[in-house]
Scaffold this motif. Structure first.
Motif, PDB file in Angstrom:
ATOM      1  N   THR A 303      47.112 -28.608  18.640  1.00 49.51           N
ATOM      2  CA  THR A 303      46.396 -27.506  19.283  1.00 49.51           C
ATOM      3  C   THR A 303      44.903 -27.808  19.396  1.00 49.51           C
ATOM      4  O   THR A 303      44.260 -27.472  20.398  1.00 49.51           O
ATOM      5  N   SER A 304      44.354 -28.445  18.380  1.00 48.89           N
ATOM      6  CA  SER A 304      42.916 -28.763  18.429  1.00 48.89           C
ATOM      7  C   SER A 304      42.620 -29.723  19.576  1.00 48.89           C
ATOM      8  O   SER A 304      41.578 -29.637  20.240  1.00 48.89           O
ATOM      9  N   SER A 348      39.157 -29.716  14.182  1.00 49.82           N
ATOM     10  CA  SER A 348      40.266 -29.566  13.242  1.00 49.82           C
ATOM     11  C   SER A 348      40.191 -28.202  12.575  1.00 49.82           C
ATOM     12  O   SER A 348      39.225 -27.913  11.873  1.00 49.82           O
ATOM     13  N   GLN A 349      41.189 -27.389  12.796  1.00 51.59           N
ATOM     14  CA  GLN A 349      41.224 -26.061  12.171  1.00 51.59           C
ATOM     15  C   GLN A 349      41.084 -26.199  10.669  1.00 51.59           C
ATOM     16  O   GLN A 349      40.242 -25.575  10.045  1.00 51.59           O
ATOM     17  N   SER A 350      41.956 -27.033  10.086  1.00 53.62           N
ATOM     18  CA  SER A 350      42.011 -27.160   8.620  1.00 53.62           C
ATOM     19  C   SER A 350      40.871 -28.005   8.082  1.00 53.62           C
ATOM     20  O   SER A 350      40.475 -27.871   6.929  1.00 53.62           O
ATOM     21  N   THR A 353      42.978 -32.813   8.420  1.00 54.29           N
ATOM     22  CA  THR A 353      43.997 -33.609   9.110  1.00 54.29           C
ATOM     23  C   THR A 353      43.670 -35.101   8.980  1.00 54.29           C
ATOM     24  O   THR A 353      42.600 -35.554   9.399  1.00 54.29           O
ATOM     25  N   THR A 356      42.588 -37.130  12.098  1.00 48.96           N
ATOM     26  CA  THR A 356      41.272 -36.752  12.622  1.00 48.96           C
ATOM     27  C   THR A 356      40.175 -37.283  11.707  1.00 48.96           C
ATOM     28  O   THR A 356      39.138 -37.776  12.181  1.00 48.96           O
ATOM     29  N   VAL A 399      51.740 -21.168  10.586  1.00 48.91           N
ATOM     30  CA  VAL A 399      51.646 -22.604  10.896  1.00 48.91           C
ATOM     31  C   VAL A 399      51.206 -22.796  12.347  1.00 48.91           C
ATOM     32  O   VAL A 399      50.401 -23.675  12.657  1.00 48.91           O
ATOM     33  N   ALA A 401      49.027 -22.431  15.242  1.00 52.69           N
ATOM     34  CA  ALA A 401      47.624 -22.019  15.397  1.00 52.69           C
ATOM     35  C   ALA A 401      47.481 -21.103  16.605  1.00 52.69           C
ATOM     36  O   ALA A 401      48.005 -21.395  17.679  1.00 52.69           O
ATOM     37  N   GLN A 408      38.139 -21.964  18.657  1.00 53.10           N
ATOM     38  CA  GLN A 408      37.675 -23.326  18.977  1.00 53.10           C
ATOM     39  C   GLN A 408      37.203 -23.393  20.428  1.00 53.10           C
ATOM     40  O   GLN A 408      36.147 -23.962  20.740  1.00 53.10           O
ATOM     41  N   LEU A 485      53.428 -26.191  23.781  1.00 50.79           N
ATOM     42  CA  LEU A 485      53.468 -26.600  22.360  1.00 50.79           C
ATOM     43  C   LEU A 485      53.891 -25.421  21.482  1.00 50.79           C
ATOM     44  O   LEU A 485      54.721 -25.556  20.580  1.00 50.79           O
ATOM     45  N   LYS A 486      53.332 -24.245  21.777  1.00 53.12           N
ATOM     46  CA  LYS A 486      53.677 -23.058  20.968  1.00 53.12           C
ATOM     47  C   LYS A 486      55.178 -22.792  21.045  1.00 53.12           C
ATOM     48  O   LYS A 486      55.815 -22.510  20.043  1.00 53.12           O
ATOM     49  N   GLU A 489      57.208 -25.478  19.034  1.00 54.57           N
ATOM     50  CA  GLU A 489      57.114 -25.520  17.575  1.00 54.57           C
ATOM     51  C   GLU A 489      57.753 -24.321  16.884  1.00 54.57           C
ATOM     52  O   GLU A 489      58.291 -24.481  15.796  1.00 54.57           O
TER      53      GLU A 489
HETATM   54  C1  F6R Z   1      50.070 -26.193  16.353  1.00 54.38           C
HETATM   55  C2  F6R Z   1      49.267 -26.670  15.272  1.00 54.38           C
HETATM   56  C3  F6R Z   1      49.065 -28.129  15.124  1.00 54.38           C
HETATM   57  C4  F6R Z   1      47.624 -28.401  14.669  1.00 54.38           C
HETATM   58  C5  F6R Z   1      47.445 -29.895  14.354  1.00 54.38           C
HETATM   59  C6  F6R Z   1      46.013 -30.208  13.978  1.00 54.38           C
HETATM   60  O1  F6R Z   1      50.170 -24.806  16.349  1.00 54.38           O
HETATM   61  O2  F6R Z   1      48.778 -25.904  14.503  1.00 54.38           O
HETATM   62  O3  F6R Z   1      49.356 -28.802  16.292  1.00 54.38           O
HETATM   63  O4  F6R Z   1      46.760 -27.997  15.683  1.00 54.38           O
HETATM   64  O5  F6R Z   1      48.281 -30.256  13.292  1.00 54.38           O
HETATM   65  O6  F6R Z   1      45.606 -29.454  12.885  1.00 54.38           O
HETATM   66  P1  F6R Z   1      44.070 -29.226  12.562  1.00 54.38           P
HETATM   67  O7  F6R Z   1      43.508 -28.434  13.678  1.00 54.38           O
HETATM   68  O8  F6R Z   1      44.073 -28.502  11.259  1.00 54.38           O
HETATM   69  O9  F6R Z   1      43.452 -30.583  12.481  1.00 54.38           O
END
Ligand code: F6R
Length: 609
Positions: A303-304, A348-350, A353, A356, A399, A401, A408, A485-486, A489
């Motif tokens: 998603t990012s 990166s949300q988290s 990763t 990344t 899970v 995003a 973002q 993608l949504k 998954e």
């Molecule tokens: C989809 C999803 C994943 C994350 C990917 C990257 O809904 O959440 O595709 O976007 O694993 O994760 P981050 O953004 O945390 O680096």
């Protein structure tokens, strides 16, 4: 991905650990376990499947213990099984260990340890750490852990107990997150791989740096560097409300988080433009730096990465800087052309990763300035980059995003405006007008969320399909990538996104009455061309779900379902048109009986390659 929680204090550790593991469930896992130290020995229970199974198994467990460690495992080495679930132990059974990450040299280490007489009971890489600690233990637990870690290659977040040290948990990390904190009442100390597991007990925490160690005892934490010297790291205060991690009445976190999107976007963009000037102080680039930038590289995963696709469109449109977007897992192995004149944006949300992070290191080693966009304070990416812009989505549990994606995009829109202004391509007036339009989007999302009946009906039709095609052009095409993608998954339906103009070059062969098509035909300079593609689709008998702009009633004559968004410029539709597609995927998943928040095989934070 795997999760760690540990507690030492005065309350029943069992309940606190099970509760912590439940809070980590969103990360994805296949088995779980806890170990409790009762002052004399360590007792362990592990189960394959949901944490509920573990909770049932330990319910009648009569172990009086105020110290323990727990783990949710996502299989990497060895199939999901009780034997492979954590915690793992050494030969003596006195040591208990939980681990996140991957030990790359585990085969070599296991061979050596076996040759020395150690007996292994699992297929995991983790178990070697327990045996290494056993090998080096001479009465000092933290020293033994340090010596063991000297032998490890790879990534690890570790929490270790020893039966001879009741009430003590030793922890460390490398390339895998570990957070520790003392309970707010001062009686206990806690450790976790993710703050959500311990937030109920502590708000002032330390995110350990690589190769830092901590020794937890009830109400006290001592910190050490890798040479055993005592250090005093900085505490971070976490504002997140524990309640925020609950579903607040929604049937699942995904729906709750979709409904939080207006606030996520609002908070992310708030105060970013004053008197027509984009103020992104965290993007620490002076005029010379900006002059020197001749290309932008955007990296991310999933998603990012899709948010990056929107950013490319807008950076090129507003700042006229050539921009490349690449998935981090490809970037890291491709020797990409990046130099000191490249601005790298890592999304990166988290912030954890693995791919990344590796890409960030490579970009920096080539001399590029790297700015991270993340949702997680203190995450690894913030420490590996030259600067960080936080999106204000707040904790995202599901899970899949959603709110982090929109936040973002909003943040990247500000960066595109900033670069456009600094490069002299956007006037103050234009920035004011763009920002005005961006500020309208949260209310527009609220409008979309008001009435979702048609989306639910369309989802019922989609849920019966085997395969779904998403088509659009320009911004619409990027929205389709994320929509598909949504659906994949969380509903396990095959879905593919195509630039609408590409259909006739191959994928149209797939289209028939069995393959519904989701077409994004919102107002844009290429709307007419996309409509022509929709006609080609209709001629093959496919059912069409159209995402269109309110007022476009003509589309009702050709589409089976029309999901309307309020009138916006095409760039803003990256935000608004994404919302019906998120809901479409979520309702289709519910219709198919899928566990929306815990899709199979997926993890919230992918900390291994
Ligand atoms: C989809 C999803 C994943 C994350 C990917 C990257 O809904 O959440 O595709 O976007 O694993 O994760 P981050 O953004 O945390 O680096």
């Amino acid at each position: 991905m795997c999760g760690i929680v540990g507690y030492t204090g005065s309350q029943a550790a069992r309940d606190i650990l099970v509760d912590g593991l439940r809070r980590l469930e969103y990360r994805g896992y296949d088995s779980s376990g806890i170990a409790l130290s009762d002052g004399e020995r360590i007792r362990t229970v592990r189960r394959v499947g949901k944490v509920d199974e573990l909770a049932q198994a330990v319910e009648s467990w009569k172990v009086a213990s105020a110290c323990g460690i727990g783990h949710t495992r996502w299989a990497t080495h060895g199939r999901p099984s009780e034997a492979n679930a954590h915690p793992h132990s050494d030969c003596s059974g006195k040591i208990s260990i939980v681990h996140n990450g991957i030990i790359e040299n585990f085969v070599q280490l296991r061979d050596q340890l076996q040759a020395e007489g150690h007996v292994f009971k699992s297929d995991t890489d983790t178990e070697i750490v327990a045996h290494l600690v056993e090998k080096y233990y001479d009465g000092d637990l933290i020293a033994a852990l340090m010596r063991a870690c000297e032998r490890l290659q790879g990534a690890y977040g570790l929490a270790v107990m020893h039966a001879d040290h009741p009430g003590v948990i030793a922890v460390t990390r490398k390339d895998s997150p570990i957070v520790v904190g003392s309970s707010d009442d001062g009686d206990a100390a806690l450790v976790a791989s993710d703050i959500v597991a311990i937030l109920e007990y502590t708000r002032d925490v330390v995110f350990l740096e690589d190769r830092q160690y901590a020794l937890l005892t009830p109400g006290n934490i001592e910190f050490f560097n890798e040479n055993g010297k005592i250090i005093e790291p900085e505490f971070t205060h976490i504002d997140w409300d524990a309640e925020n991690a609950e579903r607040a009445g929604f049937p699942d976190f995904m729906l709750k988080e979709i409904h939080e999107q207006p606030r996520a976007v609002r908070d992310t963009i708030s105060g970013a433009v004053k008197n027509g000037r984009v103020l992104l102080d965290d993007l620490t680039l002076d005029d010379d730096d900006i002059d020197a930038i001749d290309n932008v590289y955007i990296i991310g995963c999933g998603t990012s990465y899709h948010a990056g696709l929107v950013a490319r469109e807008l950076i090129e449109r507003w700042a006229r800087i050539p921009t490349t977007v690449e998935v981090a897992s490809e970037f890291r192995y491709r020797n990409p052309i990046v130099s000191s004149s490249t601005l790298v944006i890592a999304i990166s949300q988290s912030g954890e990763t693995a791919d990344t992070l590796a890409a960030v290191r490579i970009a920096r080693s080539k001399g590029a300035r790297v700015f991270a966009i993340t949702n997680c304070v203190g995450s690894r990416i913030t420490r590996e980059s030259d600067g960080t812009l936080y999106v204000k989505a707040n904790m995202e549990i599901s899970v899949a995003a959603t709110k982090s994606f929109l936040a973002q995009i909003a943040c990247l829109m500000l960066i595109a405006m900033f670069l456009g202004q600094k490069k002299g391509r956007l006037t103050t007036r234009q920035v004011k007008s763009l920002y005005y339009e961006l500020r309208e989007t949260p209310a527009q999302i609220e409008d979309i969320l008001q009435d979702t009946d048609v989306i639910e009906q369309a989802a019922k039709m989609i849920a019966k399909a085997h395969s779904v095609m998403y088509v659009g052009r320009g911004i619409g095409a990027t929205v389709c990538n994320e929509g598909a993608l949504k659906l994949k998954e969380i509903s396990y339906l095959h879905a593919e996104a195509y630039a609408a103009g590409e259909l006739k070059h191959g994928p149209i062969a797939l289209i028939d009455e069995e393959v519904p098509v989701v077409a994004v035909v919102t107002d844009s300079p290429t709307r007419m061309q996309t409509l022509s593609n929709v006609q080609e689709i209709l001629a093959r008998g496919a059912h069409v779900v159209a995402v269109a702009t309110e007022g476009d009633t003509d589309i009702e004559d050709i589409a089976d379902y029309v999901l309307y968004i309020p009138p916006v410029r095409d760039w803003c539709s990256a935000i608004t048109a994404s919302v019906p597609l998120q809901l479409l995927a979520r309702y289709a998943a519910v219709e198919r009986g899928c566990d929306v928040d815990h899709p199979r095989n997926l993890a919230k934070s992918v900390t291994v390659e």
